[in-house]
Design a protein around this motif. Structure first.
Motif, PDB file in Angstrom:
ATOM      1  N   TYR A 129     -14.676  13.251   6.281  1.00 56.32           N
ATOM      2  CA  TYR A 129     -15.930  13.685   6.886  1.00 56.32           C
ATOM      3  C   TYR A 129     -15.930  13.231   8.348  1.00 56.32           C
ATOM      4  O   TYR A 129     -15.318  12.212   8.677  1.00 56.32           O
TER       5      TYR A 129
ATOM      6  N   ASN B 122     -21.042  17.836  17.965  1.00 55.44           N
ATOM      7  CA  ASN B 122     -21.868  18.749  17.171  1.00 55.44           C
ATOM      8  C   ASN B 122     -21.164  19.300  15.937  1.00 55.44           C
ATOM      9  O   ASN B 122     -21.273  20.478  15.606  1.00 55.44           O
ATOM     10  N   LEU B 123     -20.452  18.429  15.249  1.00 58.09           N
ATOM     11  CA  LEU B 123     -19.853  18.856  13.982  1.00 58.09           C
ATOM     12  C   LEU B 123     -20.905  18.782  12.894  1.00 58.09           C
ATOM     13  O   LEU B 123     -21.883  18.042  13.018  1.00 58.09           O
ATOM     14  N   LEU B 124     -20.690  19.548  11.825  1.00 63.31           N
ATOM     15  CA  LEU B 124     -21.594  19.460  10.684  1.00 63.31           C
ATOM     16  C   LEU B 124     -21.159  18.242   9.866  1.00 63.31           C
ATOM     17  O   LEU B 124     -20.048  18.206   9.349  1.00 63.31           O
ATOM     18  N   GLU B 125     -22.034  17.266   9.781  1.00 68.95           N
ATOM     19  CA  GLU B 125     -21.636  15.971   9.212  1.00 68.95           C
ATOM     20  C   GLU B 125     -21.563  15.962   7.689  1.00 68.95           C
ATOM     21  O   GLU B 125     -20.990  15.073   7.095  1.00 68.95           O
ATOM     22  N   GLU B 126     -22.217  16.938   7.063  1.00 66.39           N
ATOM     23  CA  GLU B 126     -22.166  17.006   5.606  1.00 66.39           C
ATOM     24  C   GLU B 126     -21.061  17.947   5.123  1.00 66.39           C
ATOM     25  O   GLU B 126     -21.020  18.336   3.962  1.00 66.39           O
ATOM     26  N   LYS B 127     -20.215  18.361   6.043  1.00 67.21           N
ATOM     27  CA  LYS B 127     -19.061  19.170   5.661  1.00 67.21           C
ATOM     28  C   LYS B 127     -17.802  18.409   6.053  1.00 67.21           C
ATOM     29  O   LYS B 127     -17.813  17.663   7.034  1.00 67.21           O
TER      30      LYS B 127
END
Lengths: 360, 233
Positions: free
Chosen positions: A149, A104-109
């Motif tokens: 990323y 659940n990482l933020l993929e656009e960060k």
């Protein structure tokens, strides 16, 4: 008595579906002490994930009380309900880290931005946030990946980033919700060892939810077994393994399959022999409890012969636990004495009735 | 070029560049209508799209009542054919821009025509953001605005660019109909001076210019969507 950091008291979580109420968690209490690695095991759908989600109130309980670090986050008895909200809830959540099966990482960060995101509302200045993020990435061994990323990293690395993010606000508690279930065996072991290390180094309390017994065996100190929304057995890791009472626990820890295998082998090897002079035994011993050369002594001192049918050694938190299925042959009286001797030397002995199966 | 047009498409040249019927005027009118109604329509659509996702079952502000309000308004405007909406909305247009005809008057129905379409697309794009990411953000104490901007809008940005592209193209199509209330534009040129005068050359040139607009929007949109996307494929 160590300090209790998590207390769940009589927690119930019910989901209302069209016509019926699903009791995902039904009147469960657990206490987790500071510095523990507390494993919650059970099959999918047992309610373990729902239960631990009540700790940081990602799941609001239907009834019960949630106390974390001595602070009551939720309590409901009858109609009286207290629930922390808003700023207070967000602050409480920052003191409880959580990692997930799918990271659940933020993929656009970027990796750094993911960690920094957790620090957005901390008292740190922008520069300090960046250096704190870097420090956390170093802690999980990813100091060179800050500008990547998440999609560019392997599963194991992504989970490390998630751990760094979860630890950003210096929580005392880390909840691991099936965090190794989507990883390959090698990465699983690395992540588990990292958790164990963090537990030792930072005194981090870890709640480990998993359906993989191997994960629990490797790092947990205490275990609770869940089934159909209830905790059916709990205790220290080794106790649970050696003295599993519930059939489900025995199944989970793999004793049942071992017994079945052993029974088959026993049946084969005793097919044409005289059962009256033989006793089949299931022996369990833990690491340092056995110092004597037992097998030799059985023959030398008690005049019984021992043949090993099946054996297995598990390692529980670095401590070996051995399981042996043996056939002891000799005079009835001698066999009895031999069994007494085995028990006295710290070995857990259960007799196996060759015609019927296991008996105590 | 001019010589070529003079020789083979004299009527196209006769319309001129400036003046009420001029090509330049039509192009500017189309751009004007597309830009402003895209701005208003997309802001409105974005708000409704976000509102629907947040108040939906399992959303972070689950609320049956508000979900129904947002959802029904969007469904209502989506159900009205645009050419009817142009006329139907006229009294509202009168109140907002003080006139019912002309290019500026067309902005009201255009915005209202495009917003439900965009709202639905935004809804789909935001629903595509993994719930797990929301939970993870909540577990580190993210605020409501963090969840909207850092999680929903950022994680869905590539998808949002894609749906905005589709919406803009569809909006360019709608501006062609705005000629019906005297808004001008390339669509109007194609219909009024091309089709209705049986002047195929004018229709062709107007269509060609619209196609260029669409192509440019598509190319820019595709490029941005790709550059902004760092997700695992």
């Amino acid at each position: 008595m160590a300090e209790k950091v998590i207390e769940l008291k009589n927690i119930s979580v019910f989901f209302k579906q069209a016509e019926k109420t699903v009791k995902a968690v039904n009147d469960v209490s657990i206490e987790v002490e500071k510095g523990d690695i507390f494993g919650v095991v059970g099959y999918s759908g047992a309610g373990k994930s729902t239960l631990v989600r009540t700790i940081n109130l990602l799941q609001k309980p239907t009834a019960g009380e949630v106390v974390v670090n001595g602070k009551t986050l939720f309590s409901k008895n009858g109609n009286k309900e207290t629930l922390i909200e808003g700023k207070e809830l967000r602050q409480a959540r920052r003191e409880i880290g959580m990692i997930f099966q799918h990271f659940n990482l933020l993929e656009e960060k970027t990796v750094s931005q993911n960690v920094e995101f957790a620090l957005k509302h901390s008292s740190l200045k922008e520069k300090q946030i960046a250096s704190r993020a870097q420090e956390l990435l170093k802690l999980v061994g990813l100091e060179t990946k800050g500008s990547s990323y998440p999609a560019q990293l392997s599963g194991g690395q992504q989970q490390r980033v998630a751990i760094a993010r979860a630890l950003a606000n210096n929580p005392e508690i880390l909840i691991s919700d099936e965090a190794t279930s989507a990883l390959d065996p090698k990465n699983t072991v690395q992540i588990l060892d990292l958790l164990k290390n963090l537990n030792k180094k930072l005194g981090l309390t870890v709640v480990l939810i998993t359906h993989e017994m191997d994960a629990v065996k490797r790092i947990a100190k205490k275990v609770a077994v869940m089934s159909s929304g209830k905790i059916i057995e709990r205790g220290n890791l080794i106790d649970i393994f050696v003295n599993a009472k519930q059939p489900l626990t025995q199944e989970l820890v793999g004793i049942q399959s071992q017994i079945q295998k052993a029974e088959q082998l026993l049946a084969q090897s005793t097919e044409n022999s005289d059962l009256s002079t033989q006793t089949a035994l299931h022996l369990t011993y833990t690491g340092n409890s056995v110092k004597d050369p037992v097998m030799t002594k059985l023959y030398a001192d008690y005049g019984v012969q021992t043949s090993i049918i099946f054996g297995n050694v598990d390692v529980l938190r670095d401590e070996p636990v051995g399981t042996l299925f043996v056939i002891v042959s000799g005079k009835e009286e001698n066999r009895q004495k031999a069994i007494e001797y085995l028990k006295s030397s710290g070995i857990k002995v259960s007799k196996i009735d060759l015609s019927k199966g296991v008996a105590q | 070029m001019i010589n070529f047009l003079n020789k083979f498409m004299p009527t196209v040249v006769q319309l001129g560049w400036t003046g009420d019927l001029g090509w330049g005027t039509s192009i500017v009118q189309t751009l004007y209508m597309t830009f402003w109604s895209a701005l208003f329509g997309c802001i409105l659509g974005l708000l409704f799209g976000i509102g629907i996702v947040l108040t939906d079952t399992g959303g972070i502000k689950e609320n049956r009542f508000w979900f129904n309000v947002f959802d029904k308004i969007v469904s209502f405007f989506r159900a009205i054919p645009f050419i009817i909406l142009l006329a139907f909305i006229a009294p509202v247009t009168q109140i907002i821009v003080k006139t019912q005809i002309g290019t500026t008057a067309a902005l009201v129905p255009l915005s209202l025509g495009v917003f439900p379409f965009y709202a639905r697309q935004v809804q789909v794009a935001l629903t595509g953001v993994d719930k797990g990411k929301i939970e993870a953000a909540q577990s580190v104490g993210a605020t409501f605005t963090d969840l909207i901007f850092d999680v929903y809008l950022t994680e869905a940005r590539s998808e949002l660019v894609r749906v905005t592209t589709v919406t803009l193209i569809s909006l360019i199509g709608l501006t062609a109909m705005a000629g019906a209330i005297g808004a001008g534009g390339l669509g109007n040129t194609a219909i009024a001076y091309g089709y209705q005068r049986s002047d195929t050359a004018v229709t062709l040139v107007a269509t060609f210019l619209v196609l260029i607009f669409v192509l440019v929007v598509q190319l820019v949109g595709d490029y941005l969507a790709k550059v902004l996307d760092h997700r695992a494929s």
